[in-house]
Structure formats: C-alpha cells, structure tokens
Design an enzyme around this catalytic site. Structure first.
Site, mmCIF file in Angstrom:
data_model
loop_
_atom_site.group_PDB
_atom_site.id
_atom_site.type_symbol
_atom_site.label_atom_id
_atom_site.label_comp_id
_atom_site.label_asym_id
_atom_site.label_seq_id
_atom_site.Cartn_x
_atom_site.Cartn_y
_atom_site.Cartn_z
ATOM 1 N N GLU A 75 10.405 0.475 10.166
ATOM 2 C CA GLU A 75 11.393 1.530 9.965
ATOM 3 C C GLU A 75 10.674 2.828 10.263
ATOM 4 O OE1 GLU A 75 13.281 4.220 9.075
ATOM 5 O OE2 GLU A 75 13.281 3.818 6.929
ATOM 6 N N GLY A 130 7.248 4.327 8.356
ATOM 7 C CA GLY A 130 6.393 5.468 8.639
ATOM 8 C C GLY A 130 6.622 5.972 10.048
ATOM 9 N N SER A 131 5.567 6.524 10.616
ATOM 10 C CA SER A 131 5.728 7.162 11.918
ATOM 11 C C SER A 131 5.845 6.136 13.032
ATOM 12 C CB SER A 131 4.537 8.075 12.198
ATOM 13 O OG SER A 131 3.398 7.286 12.480
ATOM 14 N N THR A 132 6.498 6.556 14.120
ATOM 15 C CA THR A 132 6.632 5.683 15.285
ATOM 16 C C THR A 132 5.259 5.373 15.877
ATOM 17 O OG1 THR A 132 8.908 6.315 15.768
ATOM 18 C CG2 THR A 132 7.592 5.571 17.626
ATOM 19 N N ALA A 133 4.346 6.339 15.831
ATOM 20 C CA ALA A 133 3.012 6.115 16.406
ATOM 21 C C ALA A 133 2.293 4.972 15.687
ATOM 22 C CB ALA A 133 2.197 7.399 16.324
ATOM 23 N N GLU A 186 10.290 14.790 16.373
ATOM 24 C CA GLU A 186 10.610 14.742 14.951
ATOM 25 C C GLU A 186 9.730 15.755 14.221
ATOM 26 O OE1 GLU A 186 9.596 11.118 12.797
ATOM 27 O OE2 GLU A 186 11.476 11.273 11.702
ATOM 28 N N GLY A 243 3.743 2.695 13.816
ATOM 29 C CA GLY A 243 4.559 1.502 14.005
ATOM 30 C C GLY A 243 4.189 0.786 15.302
ATOM 31 N N LYS A 276 0.839 -1.197 0.000
ATOM 32 C CA LYS A 276 0.000 0.000 0.000
ATOM 33 C C LYS A 276 0.874 1.249 0.000
ATOM 34 C CE LYS A 276 -1.846 2.566 3.212
ATOM 35 N NZ LYS A 276 -1.820 3.931 2.663
ATOM 36 N N CYS A 302 13.334 10.313 7.475
ATOM 37 C CA CYS A 302 13.351 9.781 8.840
ATOM 38 C C CYS A 302 14.741 9.824 9.446
ATOM 39 C CB CYS A 302 12.808 8.356 8.849
ATOM 40 S SG CYS A 302 13.566 7.333 7.588
#
Lengths: 293, 338, 491
Positions: C257, C235-238, C388, C240, C183, C291
């Site tokens: 990642e 993508g974002s840590t949130a 970030e 992830g 996606k 990132c």
C-alpha cells in the site's frame, strides 16, 4: 496426393492486423510428424519494437474492450468458441503435426480449448458479482467494491511440449485475462506457435476488437524482458516462463509495481479458475453519502 | 397584495430587485432559488458535528456564557400565558441572577402579540429608547405558529403588535405555500408583513422570518427559504416556532449561517440568525456560538445579528456561570424560575 | 483576546504511564535489542519521549522464530472461534484504553488529539472487532472451503497512522490464522509498544504477535527473512519497489500500500459548502500526511475563483498548533526530514510559477511545523502536481469538461484515491467508473471503515486492506479446493 499444397505464412497478430516482424525476421518451425502439407513453416520472429507496438495497440484497445458490457464481452468470447469449433480439424491437424501428439490427443486438446472459451465466456457478466461486494460501513454511506480490469497484461504462454499443449496452454493463459476487459500481449509457445497464430485468425473473425489480443511469436527470452520492464504494462503473467530467467523478469516488473503471477509447471499449469480472472483485476471501492434531508 | 401566480409580477423588494433583476416574477424567483447549489446532508451534518467538538474552557467559557445571555430572547409562548406570567418573565429578563448582579441582561423577551402591552409595562424604563441594558419586546405574529390564516389577519396581527410597542416581529412563513412551490406567495407575504412592521415615524420593527425548518424538512428547502426570507426583506432568519419537532438543530442553523455568509459576500449586508426551540443546555448553546464564529465570523455574536430563542436555557447558563465563579457545582434551587 | 482564540484546552498527558525505555516485544515479552537504541521524540516540541530498542538482524530472526513456533504449536491449531475471541478481547482493551492510546499517538506522531481520539483509535478498535468476527467464518471469504493461512507474516508500517496501520495489518493476519512480526516506523513506535502491553493483558499466546522496533535495516531484515511467508508493507512507492524486487522469485505473498496523488474533482453543480469541507478534509487531515490525500484539486474552471475564495476563508479558521489541544485542527509534521521535503517541493512549486498562499498563523518555534498551503495556477507538468508531497499542500488545477477531468485525474503513475463532487448521481457513477483509483469518494473524502476495501491501482501498490478482500491478503485457497475450477468434458 498429387496436388501441390499452398502453405500459409504465419505472421504476428498485432492491433488486429497480421504483420511481419518489423525486423523482417522469421524462424523455422518444423513438423514432428509427416502428416502436414509441408515439413516446416516459417513463423514471424517478433522483435522488441514489435513488442513496443503491441503494447501501444493493447493500450489503445483497453478503454473500448473494458468499456463494453460483461454481457457483450461474454458473447464475443463465446463467438471465439463458435468460430474455433468450425475449424476444429485445421487446429487438430496443426497440433498433431507440430506437437507430435496423436490425432485424438490433438483433437481432445482443441475441444477442451473450445469448451474453455465457453466456460470463461460465461464468467464475463458474473465475476463482478462473485468478486465484488456491497460493504456495510458504520456511517451514512453507500459503499460498493467492484473488480475492474487492470489494463494491459503481458502473458508468457506455456512453452513446454505436452499437456496442456500449445493451444490449450495459450487459451488457459489468455482467456481469463480477457474476461474482465483487459487486453493482452502474449508470447505463445516458441516451439509450437502455430496454433496461437492461427487462433489470431479466429480472433480477427470473432468480433474481438483490434488490439485486444496481440500475439508475438518468437523468442520469449528475447521479448519478455522488454514487456516485463515496459512502464505501460500493468501486469505480467509468467505462467509459461518457468524455463526463462523469470526472477529477473519479476524484478524488472517491480519497477512499475506490476502485478505478477509466477510460472506454473506441469499439466495443470493455468488450470481454469476464477482466481485467474480476479488476479488481473483491481478492486475499486466507491463511497457515496446517503442523506434523506 | 394578491396571491401571485407563475409569470405575474411579485411585490417589489429592493434586495430581490438588485440581486435577481427588474423582471421579478414567480418564475424568475423560482429559477433563482433553484439555481442555488445543493446541500449534501451527510457533509453538512458532519461539519456541524465537528464544530460541536470544540472544547470551550476557562476564560472562553466565561465569555461564552455571558454572551449566550446577551443573545437570548427569553420566551414564553403558551396558550396559558397571562399578564402575571409575562411579568415574571420580564423580571427574570431584567435580573437573571439576583445573587450576581454582574450577570448581563437578555436581549429581548418574546411573547404572543396580545401580551406585548404587558411586557412593555413590566419592562418600564428598561424599554426606553437609549436605556442602558435595554430589553426589546419581540412578538410572534402572522397566526403563529401555524401561519394558517388569511393575509389580512396576519397583517393586522403584525401591525397590532407593532402599535402596542413590539420592537421585533417574529413572523412565520407560509410553509404550505412554500412546500407546494408557490415561492412568490411566500415572498409577497414577507414583503407585506415587513410593510406592516412600519411605524408611524417611518421606522420599522425588526422582522425575523421563521422558516419552521422542521416542516420544510430538507436542507435544500431550508437553504432556499433562507434566501427567500432575505430577498423579501427579513432582518433575521429564524429556524423554528418551537412548536414543531425538530426545532433548532445545529446543522440547520449552520446551513442558514452559510446563506447569511454568502449574502454578506454578495452584498456586504449583514443578516441575523435565530435558532429557536430545543436549545436547553449551555453546552449546546456554546456549540452554536462556535458555529457562528467559524462560519460567518465573530462579529455576528451580537444581539443585532444572532439570537437564541429559548426559555429554560437561561437557567442552565446561570448554573454554569455559578460553577465558574464559585468553583463548585450549583443546583436548580439556586436559580429562579420565571 | 477574541472568542475564536479559544482558551487552551489541552488533553491531559497524565493519563500516560510510559516507561523510560522500551525493549522489543518477542515471544510475549519485552527484551532488549542488540541494535543501537534510539529515541522517539514529540515532533511538536522535539522533546524526548522514550528510548526504544533497535532490532538487529539477530533479533529479527528471534522474532521470526518465535512467530514460527507460535504458528506451528498454537495459532494454526487453534479454532477460528478462539482466535476470534482473542481479537474481540483486543478490540475491547483498545476501547477501554482509548484515551491513553490517543494521547500517546498525538504525542509521538504530532497529529491533533481530536483526530487520534475521534478517528485513529476508534478505527483501531473497529478493525479488530470486524476481523474478530471473520476468524471462524473464513470459508465465506470467497476463496472456497477451508482456505489456508500462510504462516508467518512480516509487516512493516508507516508513521502517519501508527496504531491504525498496525490494526490494518495485525487484525486480518491473526483472523486468518497467521502469526506476525511487525515493525513500526522509526519515528512512531510508541503506540505499537503500548499495544504489546495490551496483548499481554489479553493473554494472547506468546509469539503470535512480535513487535520489532528499528529503522530501515530492521525492516529490510524482516521482509527478507527466509522464513516469512507473507510480506505486507505500507509506505513509500520507492521502498515498495525495493521490496517487490527483493521478494521476487520467492513464494512470499506480497501486498503493498504505497503512495498517491489523489485528485479531488469538483464540478460546477457540487454541493459547494460540503465540497469545500471535503477539500479541506482531503488535504489537511493529518497534516496531509496521508497516502490517499486529495492533493490535487481539479475544479471546474467556471467556479474556480469562487471555490478558491471559499477555501481561503475556510483555511483561515484552521487552528494550527499543539497536537494535544482539543481544538487543534492541524498539528505538527512528523519529522524534520518530512518537513524538509515539504519545504523543498513547495519552493519548487513557486519557482515553477504557481501562486502560493497560506493563512496567517503563528507557528510554534520548537518542533516541526508547516502551514496549510494552497497553490493556484498550477500546471499539470509542475512537480507539485505530480510528486507526492505528503504534507498540507494543495495544488489547484482546472478542467472544462468531465472527460478532461477524468483524463487529468488519471494522468499519474499513482492510483490510490479520488474524490468527485457533484449533485448529479449519474455523473458520479460514470466518472467513478473511469477513474483509475482504488478508492473513490463521492461527495465525501477520507472515509475509512474495516468493512471497506482500501488499496491502489498502478504504482500505488497491490492488494486490499479492509473487507473480505483484506482477508485474501492473508489466505490461500485450500490445496484441495477445486469447486470453482472448470471441468471440461473433453478431459
């Protein structure tokens, strides 16, 4: 038979010291066979605060332990095997009495545990060569990838009775984590914690720096959630957590993106492998310019 | 001027005295030059390559082509040079494109010292003070290109050319002395040559200091030699003689421009830069203009502060210029050879 | 007009041959989605580019079914050599259509054409080339003989390097023998759809790669699909974190990642001009939407003023504007929401007492733009030093000793990248050893290569992309492997 035995108080091993739980709690561990000096002993029952303190001790030990050379770590791990070898009888006796296995099975377990320390000791100065690599990038750069320890690892050692057993299961879980320079907070078998606690005495006399291994006997169901959610823990080995609500532990670990190894059932749980070393490492890649002029 | 040894006082030069201080010795000079931050070759070359990807089109390209011509030292430096060849070169300098009189003139002609009188004569009134479209005469000196001669030969080489009417002296540094670490000797020689550029009326011919970067080899050396040339009084620092490969490269020129930029930051004084040798295509020359503009600033794109030492470049620029004017591609038969 | 105003040098968009509408790419064909179609716009102009289908849960299921069928019937049975040949084909087709892909990427993402042309697309081809060669050599990947593919890989990628992230995901997955449902990000689906056309051109067997466009719900349906064996997310840590939770307890192999707050450490003996270039490249490459950006500049106090002065002079030559102009250095911000975050965090930076500076630049009135920005006087506790920002915003902090530099660099829950600038080799190696970051660039920054593993420590995620480590994310040791296992005599 007339001599009155002097039984040992089995304490937690945290930060290089043998301590009682801050909660003051103990739990009774009974022998399954009558060959031991006493019919039951009390093991310290760790609390969440003991877990907290153990993580602090483990974190404090990371830079020293991971900063030693692989050669040096290998020697320390080999030293564990040497000291353990000298105490084979004691461990065999404890195992036979508290796990209810035959003397020969107990002895075999101890011997395999000793040999396993030797095997992992030999990896300490080699796993980097095997798991790391120089990378041929298309450009004027030196590029090297090396595995490094991830930091503090919380381990739930195998819990069930039978093979691999409380000592060997503990060693299978802990030894590979130590090889690369991680420090561990480990919850040993709840029902048979004595071999692990006695092993603390081996660590304490084997040049293992304080805080590198921390042993918390007690209830994994009670302590593991605190370790799984602890923000200063980098990885979680659920090897012996199969009977716990381990999915919840994994979910809790996701909050700080801990590396998590799932439970393994059966006699091959935690079977020795290079992958158990490398799972608790991080690959670091360093680039550097290469210029003649 | 005697060759200096470690600890002995080197020739006074006002710039060096101001920047390094009164105790100007071989040792203090060395300490100063070695204290300059190093150059990472990969990063420098990557930056130069990035500047080389600028896409200069339409009006910008037209301006750039004319600017290249205005900044060119049209050069002939052959053992086979004759008065006739120099005359022909001068004719080309005066009228680069006989089919398009709007074509600007070059900045100077650059010749060997013994050819200066012929160049001056051929230029005629175009060499008069205050003439519009004045073309300077530059002479290479100091036992060009190797620089392997006695100090006295180098100085008379210089003063002869100045006396014959050279406006600019392109001297070579003693690379042997530089590479063996005798920075003071190199420094003294530049100071002495600068003195030899003095005219009877007290003015000086402009001094371009050729580093011969192809022989200095490393960017750290180029950077140190650039500082040395400026400290000793050079008006320009120049990459190469054109007789050594590699001659001018974009990264080397960039590193020299960075020194010039830092000198300007330090003192407010503007020093010129001249890449020479190996720049044959307009496309490449435009990369240098971009590098100058984005490193020291656009105000450097004038003949007092930037020059190209080139011979065949001019005709390529003329071909490109014809293409821009006519909209079709031109050919070598439509530009003159000098 | 001055020379430095460089006349416009636009890359021609005429090379693009876009459709008005794009369906989902399932089982080798474009099919309409059952979700509500959405529009992808150019962030530089806010103009409509194309209408794109949105994959519903049912569409995602169809894609996973197609991938499973292709895995069972075709891809897992094909020889490694043949899988490799398909990947080589794809690499070549990417090279052949490089110009077109670069234009599409810059149009859809807003990044400067010189970056899509010189960095993104060449790396896409390189990634396929590199992993193509692995396909028939998996026994050398370090997992013992006969490593196994995992099955169907669910891959969700971000908008900052749309096609490059696709290549990072698809190339190793296919080389290892997995099939894929990918996606792309909602705001940048275009090049993934052009890539689907390339797959058709390459005659890749139907279902081996499926591309489902959509937003978060589509991604969630994909990673939570019960029949996927592998989840890879960038993508974002949130997000992830959410994925790590939702895949907990499953046998799905997960690699993540995530975000970063990279420290770029400049020592007083650094090659100063290259360091300044590296700082600029570290935070303004791709508008800082990277990132691994070097968003925290840690500069030795003794050279702080000099470095900042040089940096400001250098920033003044950055050209902000039309992404399709070949001379643009800094393009458009990808979306209004990203722009909003940059503005918000920058305002907070100012409120917290940091000093804000941007070069004079005329930003276009249409589209999403943010000027290159430097904050000095930033304290370690400031949000712009911790969060970030994912934009062209640099926070400058100082240090006095190497130990302090290391401590400050590591003082973050992230651990993706770091930079070191010094002429002293032994210090580089010692500092690199102590930095808790997956990628350390010494005297360079933001370099990528398919042979070079990339990925984070701590909350920057786990797993590596690139190199043989990148293959491990898509392989399991053979069930019969045991060569590395200990055989105790006591057994």
């Amino acid at each position: 038979m007339s001599r009155l035995a002097v039984p040992k108080t089995y304490k937690l091993y945290v930060g290089g010291k043998f301590i009682r739980s801050e909660s003051g709690r103990v739990y009774e561990v009974a022998t399954t066979k009558g060959s031991f000096s006493v019919s039951s002993v009390n093991a310290a029952k760790a609390s969440r605060k003991d877990a907290r303190d153990a993580v602090v001790a483990a974190r404090a030990a990371v830079s020293g332990w991971s900063g030693t050379t692989g050669y040096n770590r290998g020697q320390v791990l080999y030293r564990i095997a040497e000291i353990l070898d000298g105490r084979r009888a004691q461990f065999a006796e404890e195992i036979a009495a508290f796990e209810g296995v035959s003397a020969s099975a107990a002895q075999a377990q101890v011997d395999e545990a000793i040999d396993l320390w030797v095997w992992y000791a030999g990896w300490a100065d080699k796993y980097v060569q095997v798991a790391g690599n120089g990378n041929a990038v298309s450009g004027p750069f030196f590029n090297l990838s090396v595995p490094e320890p991830t930091g503090v690892v919380a381990v739930i050692a195998p819990q069930s009775a039978g093979v691999p057993g409380s000592l060997l299961g503990f060693v299978r879980a802990v030894a590979p984590v130590l090889v690369s320079g991680n420090t561990v907070v480990v919850i040993p078998s709840e029902k048979a914690p004595l071999a692990a606690l006695s092993l603390g005495e081996v660590f304490a006399t084997s040049d293992v720096p304080a805080g590198v291994v921390n042993v918390l006997s007690g209830s994994p169901a009670e302590i593991a959630p605190w370790l799984a959610a602890h923000a200063d823990v980098n990885a979680l080995d659920l090897l012996g957590a199969g009977e716990l609500e381990w999915v919840d532990l994994q979910i809790a670990a996701a909050d700080t993106l801990k590396r998590v190894l799932p439970p393994e059932p059966g006699p091959d749980a935690g079977a020795p492998s290079l992958e158990r070393i490398t799972f608790f490492t991080e690959t670091k890649t360093v680039w550097h310019t290469k210029g003649l002029l | 001027m005697e060759t200096t040894r470690a600890g002995t006082t080197v020739a006074p030069a006002s710039r060096a005295l101001e920047v390094i201080g009164g105790d100007l010795t071989e040792r203090s000079l060395r300490r100063y030059l070695e204290g300059i931050p190093g150059v990472d070759a990969v990063g420098l070359e990557a930056r130069a390559a990035a500047l080389g990807t600028r896409s200069i089109k339409t009006t910008s390209k037209a301006w750039a082509l004319d600017t290249i011509i205005r900044l060119t030292d049209l050069t002939t430096l052959e053992g086979a040079d004759t008065p006739g060849k120099v005359k022909s070169l001068v004719a080309k300098a005066l009228v680069p494109d006989p089919d398009d009189m709007s074509t600007p003139r070059v900045a100077a002609v650059c010749v060997y010292g013994d050819m200066v009188p012929h160049a001056v004569e051929a230029l005629g009134s175009a060499h008069d003070d205050g003439a519009t479209g004045r073309i300077n005469v530059a002479a290479v000196a100091t036992a060009f290109p190797s620089g392997r001669a006695s100090r006295s030969v180098k100085l008379s080489d210089t003063s002869d050319a100045v006396a014959a009417g050279a406006d600019e002296i392109d001297m070579v540094i003693d690379r042997g002395a530089f590479l063996s670490g005798r920075y003071g000797q190199v420094f003294d020689e530049i100071v002495a040559v600068k003195e030899a550029c003095k005219r009877p009326d007290g003015t000086y011919a402009h001094l371009k200091v050729i580093l011969e970067t192809g022989e200095l080899n490393t960017y750290d050396n180029v950077r140190r030699a650039s500082w040395l040339g400026i400290l000793a009084g050079g008006d320009f620092i120049k990459t190469s003689t054109g007789k050594v490969t590699p001659a001018a490269t974009l990264p080397v020129t960039l590193s020299m421009l960075e020194v010039v930029r830092d000198w300007h930051r330090l003192t407010g004084e503007k020093i010129g830069v001249k890449p020479a040798g190996g720049i044959r295509a307009s496309k490449d020359a435009i990369k240098y203009l971009v590098t100058v503009a984005e490193t020291v600033g656009e105000e450097w794109l004038q003949p007092d502060l930037f020059r190209f030492g080139a011979s065949s470049l001019l005709n390529d620029v003329l071909l490109q210029r014809q293409k821009l004017t006519s909209g079709r591609y031109s050919g070598p038969a439509y530009v003159t050879i000098d | 007009m001055t020379f430095l105003d460089y006349a416009p040098a636009p890359e021609s968009a005429a090379i693009l041959n876009l459709r008005d509408e794009y369906g989902l790419f399932i089982n080798g064909e474009f099919v309409p989605g059952n979700g509500e179609s959405f529009t992808t716009i150019s962030p530089a102009t806010e103009k409509h580019i194309a209408t794109v289908s949105c994959a519903s849960e049912q569409d995602v299921d169809a894609a996973v079914v197609a991938a499973r069928r292709a895995y069972d019937k075709t891809w897992s049975r094909m020889s490694g050599a043949d899988r490799g040949k398909y990947l080589f084909r794809i690499a070549r087709l990417v090279q052949e259509r490089a110009r077109e892909l670069a234009v599409a990427e810059s149009l859809d993402n807003g990044k400067p054409i010189k970056e899509s042309r010189d960095v993104d697309i060449p790396l896409v081809a390189a990634w396929f080339f590199y992993y193509a060669g692995w396909a028939d050599k998996l026994e050398y990947a370090g997992l013992g003989p006969n490593p196994r593919s995992l099955g169907v890989a669910a891959q969700v990628i971000p908008w900052n390097f749309p096609l490059l992230m696709l290549a990072w995901k698809i190339a190793p997955a296919l080389a290892a023998g997995n099939t894929v449902v990918l996606k792309p990000a909602e705001t940048t689906p275009l090049t993934a759809l052009l890539f689907a056309e390339i797959l058709q051109q390459a005659d890749l067997p139907a279902g081996v790669v499926n591309i489902v466009t959509g937003a978060g719900a589509t991604g969630s349906a994909l990673v939570n699909h019960p029949d996927v064996n592998k989840v890879a997310f960038t993508g974002s840590t949130a997000v992830g974190r959410q994925i790590a939770r939702s895949t907990a307890g499953t046998s799905k192999k997960l690699t993540l990642e995530l975000g970063g707050k990279g420290a770029n450490i400049v020592f007083d003996d650094a090659p100063i001009d290259q360091a300044v270039e590296g700082i600029v490249n570290g935070i303004f490459f791709n508008q800082g939407q990277v990132c691994c950006a070097g968003s925290r500049l840690l500069v030795q106090e003794s050279i702080h003023d000099d470095v900042v002065e040089r940096l400001k002079a250098r920033l003044s030559t950055l050209r902000v504007g039309d992404p399709l102009d070949k001379n643009t250095d800094v393009g458009a911000i990808n979306s209004a929401s990203q722009l909003g975050r940059m503005r918000e965090l920058s305002d907070i930076g100012e409120q917290e007492g940091a000093e804000r500076w941007s070069p004079a630049c005329n930003l276009p009135s249409e589209g999403f733009w943010f000027p290159p920005t430097i904050f000095t006087n930033v304290s370690t506790s400031s949000r712009i030093a911790r969060d970030e920002i994912f934009g062209p915003v640099l926070s400058v902090l100082t240090f006095r000793t190497p130990a302090e530099a290391i401590a400050k660099a590591n003082n973050t829950p992230y651990g993706l990248s770091a930079g070191i600038w010094t002429d002293k080799g032994s210090r580089i190696l010692a500092v690199a050893d102590k930095l808790r970051a997956g990628v350390v660039w010494a005297n360079t920054f933001n370099k990528f290569d398919p042979a070079s593993p990339f990925g984070g420590y701590k909350e920057s995620g786990y797993g590596r992309e690139g190199g043989k480590q990148g293959l491990h994310a898509y392989l399991a040791p053979s069930a019969f492997a045991g060569s590395s296992a200990f055989k105790g005599d006591a057994r």
